[in-house]
Motif scaffolding. Structure first.
Motif, PDB file in Angstrom:
ATOM      1  N   GLY A   1      -5.677   9.420 -20.381  1.00 46.77           N
ATOM      2  CA  GLY A   1      -6.058   8.045 -20.711  1.00 46.77           C
ATOM      3  C   GLY A   1      -5.357   7.038 -19.813  1.00 46.77           C
ATOM      4  N   LEU A   2      -4.050   7.226 -19.611  1.00 49.71           N
ATOM      5  CA  LEU A   2      -3.295   6.330 -18.740  1.00 49.71           C
ATOM      6  C   LEU A   2      -3.763   6.471 -17.292  1.00 49.71           C
ATOM      7  CD1 LEU A   2      -1.112   4.239 -18.309  1.00 49.71           C
ATOM      8  CD2 LEU A   2       0.579   6.088 -18.258  1.00 49.71           C
ATOM      9  N   LEU A   3      -4.050   7.695 -16.892  1.00 46.69           N
ATOM     10  CA  LEU A   3      -4.539   7.920 -15.527  1.00 46.69           C
ATOM     11  C   LEU A   3      -5.870   7.199 -15.313  1.00 46.69           C
ATOM     12  CD1 LEU A   3      -3.663   9.391 -12.977  1.00 46.69           C
ATOM     13  CD2 LEU A   3      -4.986  11.371 -13.751  1.00 46.69           C
ATOM     14  N   ALA A   4      -6.720   7.181 -16.324  1.00 45.42           N
ATOM     15  CA  ALA A   4      -8.004   6.476 -16.218  1.00 45.42           C
ATOM     16  C   ALA A   4      -7.783   4.973 -16.085  1.00 45.42           C
ATOM     17  CB  ALA A   4      -8.881   6.776 -17.431  1.00 45.42           C
ATOM     18  N   VAL A   5      -6.852   4.414 -16.853  1.00 43.39           N
ATOM     19  CA  VAL A   5      -6.547   2.981 -16.764  1.00 43.39           C
ATOM     20  C   VAL A   5      -5.990   2.645 -15.392  1.00 43.39           C
ATOM     21  CG1 VAL A   5      -5.046   1.150 -17.661  1.00 43.39           C
ATOM     22  CG2 VAL A   5      -6.225   2.681 -19.243  1.00 43.39           C
ATOM     23  N   ILE A   6      -5.090   3.474 -14.904  1.00 42.56           N
ATOM     24  CA  ILE A   6      -4.522   3.276 -13.560  1.00 42.56           C
ATOM     25  C   ILE A   6      -5.644   3.320 -12.524  1.00 42.56           C
ATOM     26  CG2 ILE A   6      -3.044   4.319 -11.789  1.00 42.56           C
ATOM     27  CD1 ILE A   6      -1.234   5.299 -14.140  1.00 42.56           C
ATOM     28  N   GLY A   7      -6.559   4.258 -12.701  1.00 47.41           N
ATOM     29  CA  GLY A   7      -7.684   4.383 -11.776  1.00 47.41           C
ATOM     30  C   GLY A   7      -8.560   3.146 -11.737  1.00 47.41           C
ATOM     31  N   LEU A   8      -8.784   2.532 -12.897  1.00 49.32           N
ATOM     32  CA  LEU A   8      -9.581   1.300 -12.938  1.00 49.32           C
ATOM     33  C   LEU A   8      -8.892   0.180 -12.161  1.00 49.32           C
ATOM     34  CD1 LEU A   8     -10.801   1.243 -16.664  1.00 49.32           C
ATOM     35  CD2 LEU A   8     -12.173   1.676 -14.611  1.00 49.32           C
ATOM     36  N   GLY A   9      -7.586   0.071 -12.317  1.00 42.29           N
ATOM     37  CA  GLY A   9      -6.833  -0.943 -11.575  1.00 42.29           C
ATOM     38  C   GLY A   9      -6.923  -0.717 -10.078  1.00 42.29           C
ATOM     39  N   VAL A  10      -6.833   0.533  -9.674  1.00 40.17           N
ATOM     40  CA  VAL A  10      -6.939   0.862  -8.247  1.00 40.17           C
ATOM     41  C   VAL A  10      -8.330   0.512  -7.733  1.00 40.17           C
ATOM     42  CG1 VAL A  10      -6.945   2.766  -6.581  1.00 40.17           C
ATOM     43  CG2 VAL A  10      -5.133   2.628  -8.296  1.00 40.17           C
ATOM     44  N   ASP A  11      -9.355   0.824  -8.525  1.00 40.40           N
ATOM     45  CA  ASP A  11     -10.727   0.505  -8.118  1.00 40.40           C
ATOM     46  C   ASP A  11     -10.907  -0.994  -7.893  1.00 40.40           C
ATOM     47  OD1 ASP A  11     -11.395   3.175  -8.243  1.00 40.40           O
ATOM     48  OD2 ASP A  11     -12.366   3.024 -10.208  1.00 40.40           O
ATOM     49  N   GLN A  12     -10.343  -1.816  -8.787  1.00 38.31           N
ATOM     50  CA  GLN A  12     -10.447  -3.272  -8.641  1.00 38.31           C
ATOM     51  C   GLN A  12      -9.746  -3.746  -7.371  1.00 38.31           C
ATOM     52  OE1 GLN A  12      -8.790  -4.527 -12.386  1.00 38.31           O
ATOM     53  NE2 GLN A  12     -10.746  -4.430 -13.440  1.00 38.31           N
ATOM     54  N   LEU A  13      -8.575  -3.209  -7.112  1.00 38.58           N
ATOM     55  CA  LEU A  13      -7.845  -3.592  -5.901  1.00 38.58           C
ATOM     56  C   LEU A  13      -8.589  -3.163  -4.638  1.00 38.58           C
ATOM     57  CD1 LEU A  13      -4.198  -2.738  -6.959  1.00 38.58           C
ATOM     58  CD2 LEU A  13      -5.211  -5.010  -6.704  1.00 38.58           C
ATOM     59  N   LEU A  14      -9.160  -1.982  -4.664  1.00 39.13           N
ATOM     60  CA  LEU A  14      -9.885  -1.499  -3.488  1.00 39.13           C
ATOM     61  C   LEU A  14     -11.139  -2.323  -3.218  1.00 39.13           C
ATOM     62  CD1 LEU A  14      -9.382   2.351  -3.816  1.00 39.13           C
ATOM     63  CD2 LEU A  14      -8.234   0.762  -2.255  1.00 39.13           C
ATOM     64  N   ALA A  15     -11.765  -2.833  -4.268  1.00 37.11           N
ATOM     65  CA  ALA A  15     -12.931  -3.709  -4.074  1.00 37.11           C
ATOM     66  C   ALA A  15     -12.504  -4.994  -3.365  1.00 37.11           C
ATOM     67  CB  ALA A  15     -13.584  -4.025  -5.416  1.00 37.11           C
TER      68      ALA A  15
ATOM     69  N   LEU B   1       0.828  -1.208   0.000  1.00 36.30           N
ATOM     70  CA  LEU B   1       0.000   0.000   0.000  1.00 36.30           C
ATOM     71  C   LEU B   1       0.862   1.257   0.000  1.00 36.30           C
ATOM     72  CD1 LEU B   1      -2.917  -1.019   2.390  1.00 36.30           C
ATOM     73  CD2 LEU B   1      -3.063  -0.566  -0.072  1.00 36.30           C
ATOM     74  N   SER B   2       1.993   1.207   0.697  1.00 36.04           N
ATOM     75  CA  SER B   2       2.917   2.356   0.660  1.00 36.04           C
ATOM     76  C   SER B   2       3.414   2.589  -0.758  1.00 36.04           C
ATOM     77  CB  SER B   2       4.102   2.121   1.607  1.00 36.04           C
ATOM     78  OG  SER B   2       3.672   2.145   2.946  1.00 36.04           O
ATOM     79  N   ALA B   3       3.741   1.509  -1.462  1.00 36.85           N
ATOM     80  CA  ALA B   3       4.172   1.631  -2.856  1.00 36.85           C
ATOM     81  C   ALA B   3       3.028   2.168  -3.724  1.00 36.85           C
ATOM     82  CB  ALA B   3       4.658   0.278  -3.380  1.00 36.85           C
ATOM     83  N   ALA B   4       1.799   1.692  -3.486  1.00 34.96           N
ATOM     84  CA  ALA B   4       0.649   2.167  -4.263  1.00 34.96           C
ATOM     85  C   ALA B   4       0.409   3.655  -4.026  1.00 34.96           C
ATOM     86  CB  ALA B   4      -0.598   1.352  -3.905  1.00 34.96           C
ATOM     87  N   LEU B   5       0.596   4.095  -2.799  1.00 40.44           N
ATOM     88  CA  LEU B   5       0.457   5.528  -2.503  1.00 40.44           C
ATOM     89  C   LEU B   5       1.497   6.331  -3.272  1.00 40.44           C
ATOM     90  CD1 LEU B   5      -0.181   5.365   1.340  1.00 40.44           C
ATOM     91  CD2 LEU B   5      -1.839   5.988  -0.430  1.00 40.44           C
ATOM     92  N   GLU B   6       2.715   5.813  -3.322  1.00 38.29           N
ATOM     93  CA  GLU B   6       3.783   6.470  -4.070  1.00 38.29           C
ATOM     94  C   GLU B   6       3.430   6.533  -5.557  1.00 38.29           C
ATOM     95  OE1 GLU B   6       8.500   6.262  -3.552  1.00 38.29           O
ATOM     96  OE2 GLU B   6       7.614   4.378  -4.243  1.00 38.29           O
ATOM     97  N   HIS B   7       2.889   5.421  -6.094  1.00 39.99           N
ATOM     98  CA  HIS B   7       2.484   5.388  -7.499  1.00 39.99           C
ATOM     99  C   HIS B   7       1.413   6.431  -7.783  1.00 39.99           C
ATOM    100  CE1 HIS B   7       3.574   0.812  -7.477  1.00 39.99           C
ATOM    101  NE2 HIS B   7       4.640   1.580  -7.374  1.00 39.99           N
TER     102      HIS B   7
END
Length: 110
Positions: free
Chosen positions: A55-69, A34-40
């Motif tokens: 566009g890349l920020l949106a893709v990154i956001g989708l990945g974060v959403d999946q992990l948070l679920a 999670l510390s690394a994810a915060l840095e990312h």
């Protein structure tokens, strides 16, 4: 306590200790990750090198959403564990919610 009960208690204590150790390792790893994810996220959102577009920020956001679920699912189990420990959730409610088979668990102890 008869010998079968003693065997089950010994195995239960072993299982419980191993599970606690495994959870502790997982939590430590999760905290590091999670510390690394915060840095990312900080890097992507601040974008100091101008390498992240919308566009890349949106893709990154989708990945974060999946992990948070997935994290939410684990956190709900943490909340239920605390509720049973404190007595605010009935053990029978926990058993029903997670479809826990105590007979199978008990039999696996021998």
């Amino acid at each position: 306590m008869d010998s079968l009960q003693q065997i089950k208690l010994t195995q239960y204590m072993k299982n419980q200790k191993e599970t606690s150790s495994s959870i502790a390792r997982s939590i430590s790893s999760l905290n590091n990750d999670l510390s690394a994810a915060l840095e990312h996220q900080a890097y992507a959102r601040k974008n100091p090198d101008l390498v992240i577009d919308d566009g890349l920020l949106a893709v990154i956001g989708l990945g974060v959403d999946q992990l948070l679920a997935q994290y939410d699912e684990a956190d709900l189990k943490r909340i239920d564990l605390l509720a049973v420990k404190s007595g605010t959730m009935a053990v029978d409610e926990l058993i029903a919610k997670y479809n826990i088979d105590l007979i199978a668990y008990s039999n696996a102890l021998i």
